[in-house]
Write a protein that holds these residues in place. Sequence first.
Motif, PDB file in Angstrom:
ATOM      1  N   GLU A   1       0.826  -1.204   0.000  1.00 41.12           N
ATOM      2  CA  GLU A   1       0.000   0.000   0.000  1.00 41.12           C
ATOM      3  C   GLU A   1       0.862   1.255   0.000  1.00 41.12           C
ATOM      4  O   GLU A   1       0.562   2.237  -0.699  1.00 41.12           O
ATOM      5  CB  GLU A   1      -0.912  -0.014   1.228  1.00 41.12           C
ATOM      6  CG  GLU A   1      -1.878   1.157   1.298  1.00 41.12           C
ATOM      7  CD  GLU A   1      -2.759   1.103   2.536  1.00 41.12           C
ATOM      8  OE1 GLU A   1      -3.542   2.062   2.740  1.00 41.12           O
ATOM      9  OE2 GLU A   1      -2.686   0.113   3.280  1.00 41.12           O
TER      10      GLU A   1
ATOM     11  N   ILE B   1       1.096   4.343  -2.856  1.00 40.58           N
ATOM     12  CA  ILE B   1       0.947   5.776  -2.572  1.00 40.58           C
ATOM     13  C   ILE B   1       2.138   6.554  -3.134  1.00 40.58           C
ATOM     14  O   ILE B   1       1.973   7.594  -3.777  1.00 40.58           O
ATOM     15  CB  ILE B   1       0.815   6.004  -1.054  1.00 40.58           C
ATOM     16  CG1 ILE B   1      -0.492   5.358  -0.537  1.00 40.58           C
ATOM     17  CG2 ILE B   1       0.820   7.490  -0.721  1.00 40.58           C
ATOM     18  CD1 ILE B   1      -0.641   5.413   0.966  1.00 40.58           C
TER      19      ILE B   1
ATOM     20  N   THR C   1       0.253   6.982   6.711  1.00 40.04           N
ATOM     21  CA  THR C   1      -0.412   8.256   7.005  1.00 40.04           C
ATOM     22  C   THR C   1       0.448   9.433   6.565  1.00 40.04           C
ATOM     23  O   THR C   1      -0.048  10.402   5.964  1.00 40.04           O
ATOM     24  CB  THR C   1      -0.699   8.351   8.513  1.00 40.04           C
ATOM     25  OG1 THR C   1      -1.511   7.239   8.907  1.00 40.04           O
ATOM     26  CG2 THR C   1      -1.425   9.641   8.841  1.00 40.04           C
TER      27      THR C   1
ATOM     28  N   ARG D   1       0.408   9.678   2.806  1.00 39.20           N
ATOM     29  CA  ARG D   1      -0.851  10.247   2.316  1.00 39.20           C
ATOM     30  C   ARG D   1      -0.882  11.761   2.514  1.00 39.20           C
ATOM     31  O   ARG D   1      -1.366  12.499   1.635  1.00 39.20           O
ATOM     32  CB  ARG D   1      -2.026   9.589   3.027  1.00 39.20           C
ATOM     33  CG  ARG D   1      -2.295   8.155   2.556  1.00 39.20           C
ATOM     34  CD  ARG D   1      -3.367   7.503   3.372  1.00 39.20           C
ATOM     35  NE  ARG D   1      -3.666   6.159   2.878  1.00 39.20           N
ATOM     36  CZ  ARG D   1      -4.424   5.282   3.515  1.00 39.20           C
ATOM     37  NH1 ARG D   1      -4.975   5.608   4.686  1.00 39.20           N
ATOM     38  NH2 ARG D   1      -4.640   4.079   2.996  1.00 39.20           N
ATOM     39  N   GLU D   2      -0.403  12.211   3.671  1.00 38.35           N
ATOM     40  CA  GLU D   2      -0.360  13.652   3.896  1.00 38.35           C
ATOM     41  C   GLU D   2       0.590  14.329   2.905  1.00 38.35           C
ATOM     42  O   GLU D   2       0.296  15.408   2.375  1.00 38.35           O
ATOM     43  CB  GLU D   2       0.095  13.919   5.330  1.00 38.35           C
ATOM     44  CG  GLU D   2      -0.911  13.476   6.386  1.00 38.35           C
ATOM     45  CD  GLU D   2      -0.388  13.677   7.787  1.00 38.35           C
ATOM     46  OE1 GLU D   2       0.803  14.058   7.916  1.00 38.35           O
ATOM     47  OE2 GLU D   2      -1.154  13.451   8.754  1.00 38.35           O
TER      48      GLU D   2
END
Length: 577
Positions: free
Chosen positions: A327, A331, A371, A374-375
């Motif tokens: 994953e 990203i 996380t 993603r940010e």
Amino acid sequence: MATSPPSPSPPTRASCGSFLQELQELWGEIGQDELERDRMILQLEEDCLNVYRKKVEQTRKQKADLLQAMSLGEADIEKILSALGERESFYKVEKLGGTLMEQLAKVEPVLDDLRRRRDERVNEFLAVQLHIVRLQAEISGTINHGDPAAPLVDETDLSIKRLTELKTQLNELQAEKNLRLQKIDVQLKCIDEMCNMMSLDLKKTLYDVHPSFVELERSKTMSISDSTLDRLAGKVHALNQEKKQRLRKLQNLGSTLIELWSLMDTPLDEQKCFDHVTSLISVSPNTVMPQGCLAHDLIEKVEAEVKRLKYLKASKMKELVLKKMTELEEIYKSVHMDIDRDHEWRTLTDLIDSGRADLSELLTNMDDRITEARELALSRKDILEKVEKWTLATEEEGWLGEYERDQNRYNAGRGAHVNLKRAEKARTLVSKIPSLLENLTARVKAWEKEKGIPFMHDKMRLLDSLEQYTSGRQQREDEKRRLRELKKLQEQFAAEQGSTYGAKPSPMRPLSARKPLGQSSSVNIIGGTPNSRRVSTPISRKGGLSSGKVKDAGKTTASIPANYVALPKDSSDNSTM
């Protein structure tokens, strides 16, 4: 009738004078010498004086004894009254009146009563003092070595005030004992509760503190000494710490169980077996808990279950961690960020296989990285949209360049209008590249300055790519400018040759026909160059040569020099490219 004989008359009381008279008569009858008579009378008088003298001395001694007895009685009375603190008024002998015997008879009952009262007071003092000594021995702990010796009573001070002070001391000691007994009772109940929760032997625990706490017959009093209280408080503290430690351990195990159940999708039937453990997660250490809930056997059972679930978890955690890594790669890939995939996979695999890493912590770290990625991707979204537009524009620019270099692009054919329409749109899009490039460069520099990291982690950074594109585009513009100047020279040369031979060749006709761009020999596609029908060209729209003239010009192409290159005359504003 016979008469009773007369009763004898009572004897007359003899006296010294009657005896002396009778003695004189007897001496007269005998004829005793007068001298002898005087001598014997003197002897009798001397013997009589001696008897009286002796009797007087005895009587004097009796009087002295009575006076001494009176004095001692009065002294005893004063002493007892002083000891009892009751200095009452007591009349002296002279004031009592009567003979010595009468006075002594009056003193003796008073003295006897005072002595009785003194003895009662002494016994009362003795009882209070004995109780005090016993309580002091219990508090100090010396009573364990035997009963204390009977205390001595100070008979010089038997006052009510002194007795009250001793009773006050006794009450204080009794209150201290009661307070200690209450404290011991509370601590014993606390020990009982904790032993009940942890399944410990209560009698053994109390015997370790003091044997008197577990004696059934209670032949001895319960120890209330300072040392015993200290040991009892220490035992309560130790048990409380043990209880907190066990509860904390069970709470951690319960939380781990819930986490593992959620991760392993454990059925509810299996979870119910440990409801008594999970119910303790939010329990305060001061709460009374069920019997045996903190037993050592129970903790070992829960630990075994956690160990079993962790063993099962390890096999799944590897799969989950690798899934998280996939994953994370997606990203990074979606935002054009570079990641050393082989190194990352090798590191994760080695950590998991070695068993040294905490898989839960590793999974948490992967979630944190996802996380963060993603940010980061969200912060790059606007720039990536600009990059996409710039990339599309550069692709269109490349296609337009190839399209314009195609000598057969004006041939009428199937799909030619589509290519022409795309070319017009491409010219419009390419004209925006300078402003788009400037905006994109400013945004990338601002982003890198804010984040402190390069925008792209590829082999070449985006800013370098932009700079290279700018430099390359400038070179291409210079090349186009050079080609346009060369084209003008060729047209001028062709015009001069046309005036010589009487015909002017068309610059739009290629020296040799070639296959259209992006089009096969058998099938016409949208991206190809039209070849089946004529279309309007920039030259024709500007009033250039007609199609008929183009045909006539084709007959004179043989006279064009070998170094001649036919290029279309661009009608668009090349300054914007």
